[in-house]
Design a protein around this motif. Structure first.
Motif, PDB file in Angstrom:
ATOM      1  N   CYS A  77       0.318   2.018   6.994  1.00  0.00           N
ATOM      2  CA  CYS A  77      -0.884   1.765   6.306  1.00  0.00           C
ATOM      3  C   CYS A  77      -1.884   1.383   7.478  1.00  0.00           C
ATOM      4  CB  CYS A  77      -0.546   0.668   5.334  1.00  0.00           C
ATOM      5  SG  CYS A  77       0.107  -0.882   5.850  1.00  0.00           S
ATOM      6  N   SER A  78      -3.250   1.758   7.369  1.00  0.00           N
ATOM      7  CA  SER A  78      -4.012   1.537   8.246  1.00  0.00           C
ATOM      8  C   SER A  78      -4.512  -0.066   8.122  1.00  0.00           C
ATOM      9  CB  SER A  78      -5.175   2.384   8.051  1.00  0.00           C
ATOM     10  OG  SER A  78      -5.680   2.100   6.776  1.00  0.00           O
ATOM     11  N   THR A 102      -1.021   3.598  -2.342  1.00  0.00           N
ATOM     12  CA  THR A 102      -2.353   4.042  -1.843  1.00  0.00           C
ATOM     13  C   THR A 102      -2.469   4.635  -0.382  1.00  0.00           C
ATOM     14  OG1 THR A 102      -2.666   1.726  -1.033  1.00  0.00           O
ATOM     15  CG2 THR A 102      -3.199   2.075  -3.319  1.00  0.00           C
ATOM     16  N   GLN A 103      -1.537   4.304   0.303  1.00  0.00           N
ATOM     17  CA  GLN A 103      -1.802   4.819   1.685  1.00  0.00           C
ATOM     18  C   GLN A 103      -0.708   5.262   2.039  1.00  0.00           C
ATOM     19  OE1 GLN A 103      -3.477   2.632   4.674  1.00  0.00           O
ATOM     20  NE2 GLN A 103      -4.660   1.137   3.391  1.00  0.00           N
ATOM     21  N   THR A 162      -8.478  -4.694   6.855  1.00  0.00           N
ATOM     22  CA  THR A 162      -9.144  -3.506   6.675  1.00  0.00           C
ATOM     23  C   THR A 162     -10.385  -3.998   5.738  1.00  0.00           C
ATOM     24  OG1 THR A 162      -7.345  -2.135   6.842  1.00  0.00           O
ATOM     25  CG2 THR A 162      -9.197  -1.039   5.629  1.00  0.00           C
ATOM     26  N   CYS A 194       2.733   4.326   2.446  1.00  0.00           N
ATOM     27  CA  CYS A 194       3.181   3.469   3.583  1.00  0.00           C
ATOM     28  C   CYS A 194       4.472   3.076   3.044  1.00  0.00           C
ATOM     29  CB  CYS A 194       2.327   2.185   3.978  1.00  0.00           C
ATOM     30  SG  CYS A 194       3.073   1.155   5.255  1.00  0.00           S
ATOM     31  N   HIS A 221       0.572  -1.291   0.022  1.00  0.00           N
ATOM     32  CA  HIS A 221       0.013  -0.024   0.029  1.00  0.00           C
ATOM     33  C   HIS A 221       0.752   1.319   0.078  1.00  0.00           C
ATOM     34  CE1 HIS A 221      -1.836  -3.488   2.221  1.00  0.00           C
ATOM     35  NE2 HIS A 221      -2.770  -3.055   1.176  1.00  0.00           N
TER      36      HIS A 221
END
Length: 316
Positions: free
Chosen positions: A205-206, A176-177, A211, A179, A173
């Motif tokens: 990243c969450s 996208t995040q 998730t 990270c 990610h």
DNA sequence: CAAATTTGACCTGT
DNA sequence: ACAGGTCAAATTTG
């Protein structure tokens, strides 16, 4: 001879901050108890271990009562910054919102390179530690088991003096995040069963563990049994071969074990398929407990002991 | 067809 | 200049 006594003000502050965080996380952990969703539990564990690692990185001698790290040998390589404090944006801040540097100048076209340089500099300051992971054909996998993340390979390189190439992974990610966690895996020259995994940076990243895409019609499996809840860890890995998926990113959740601090997840490093190595002499005369070729031999069953979960297919 | 891997070129710090 | 690390186009995989 690193003067560890020269703790700067920032370092002290950081230290106490981390300790605070660790303490809070632990309290939360114990408070959550058993009535917690597995997801949360994993998350808390990760938080705790993040703090612990961070503290380790600061050369903070962990008190036996408070922090007990993984029993396995973890070679923590303190970041040797040449004078700066190893600040890891996500760590201190805690928020994944490590804003991208606002580009002050008007470099428009060479932005790529700028980014590269920037990141390269920044990367160096990220915390770094390494773990040794061993695999044995029938014993399963041994080592610190805390890699619940999904990684994406982005490179492989031959290392001077090393028998096997080193492969580079980054968090799936990243884009996208944002990270920036990475890891590299190097097979030990001597012991064919040992891999050295070196991590760089912590995950921001969450979706470290799970998730669940809330807004999508995901078929919620209701079997919240005490089964190896292999979650979306490796969402779309490649179950090409079992071995392949193993090598790439094996994640097994053993349930029963209530290991307090040990994570129940294991990730297996990667092995270079073919190390087309020039005849550097004779590389092949090592005592092959089991050779790499075996790993690719579908005949060999490595998964004798651990639960083959074979992640449920997430089709669309 | 999208996402992951492969692999040579490219970048950066000694 | 070299070695280690990363990018990115091409290729593979699901």
């Amino acid at each position: 001879m690193e003067g560890k006594d020269m703790l700067s003000w920032e370092q002290k502050t950081l230290l106490s901050e981390l300790i605070l965080g660790l303490d809070a996380a632990k309290k939360l952990q114990s408070r959550l108890g058993e009535a917690t969703a597995e997801t949360d539990e994993i998350l808390v564990k990760q938080i705790v271990s993040s703090y612990e690692r961070s503290l380790l990185l600061l050369n903070w001698s962990s008190s036996p009562t408070t922090v007990q790290l993984l029993p396995t040998q973890i070679t923590v390589v303190p970041v040797k910054t040449t004078g700066g404090v190893p600040e890891s944006p996500a760590l201190i801040n805690g928020s994944p919102r490590s804003e991208e540097f606002v580009d002050g100048g008007g470099s428009s076209e060479s932005h790529h390179r700028q980014d590269y340089i920037f990141n390269s500099k920044k990367r160096k300051m990220l915390p770094k530690w390494s773990e040794k992971v061993r695999i044995s054909p029938e014993r399963g996998l041994e080592g610190p088991q805390d890699d619940v993340y999904s990684w994406r390979k982005y490179g492989q390189k031959d290392i001077l003096g090393a028998k096997f190439p080193r492969s580079y992974y980054r968090c799936t990610h990243r884009s996208t995040q944002n990270c920036w966690a990475t890891k590299q895996v190097q097979r030990s020259d001597g012991d064919a069963t040992v891999f050295e995994v070196t991590y760089r940076g912590t995950h921001t990243c969450s979706q470290a563990a799970i998730t669940p895409p809330p807004a999508s019609p995901v078929k919620q499996k209701e079997n919240t049994r005490l089964k190896p809840a292999i979650t979306t860890t490796t969402t779309t890995q490649k179950p090409k071969d079992l071995l392949q998926s193993l090598k790439s990113n094996l994640t097994v959740r053993t349930d029963g074990l209530d290991v307090d601090d040990g994570k129940d997840v294991f990730s297996f490093p990667d092995t270079p398929p073919f190390y087309t190595y020039g005849d550097f002499g004779h590389v092949d005369s090592s005592p092959p407990i089991f050779d790499v070729s075996d790993w690719f031999n579908p005949t060999v069953e490595i998964d004798t002991t651990f639960p083959t979960f074979l992640h449920e297919s997430i089709y669309y």
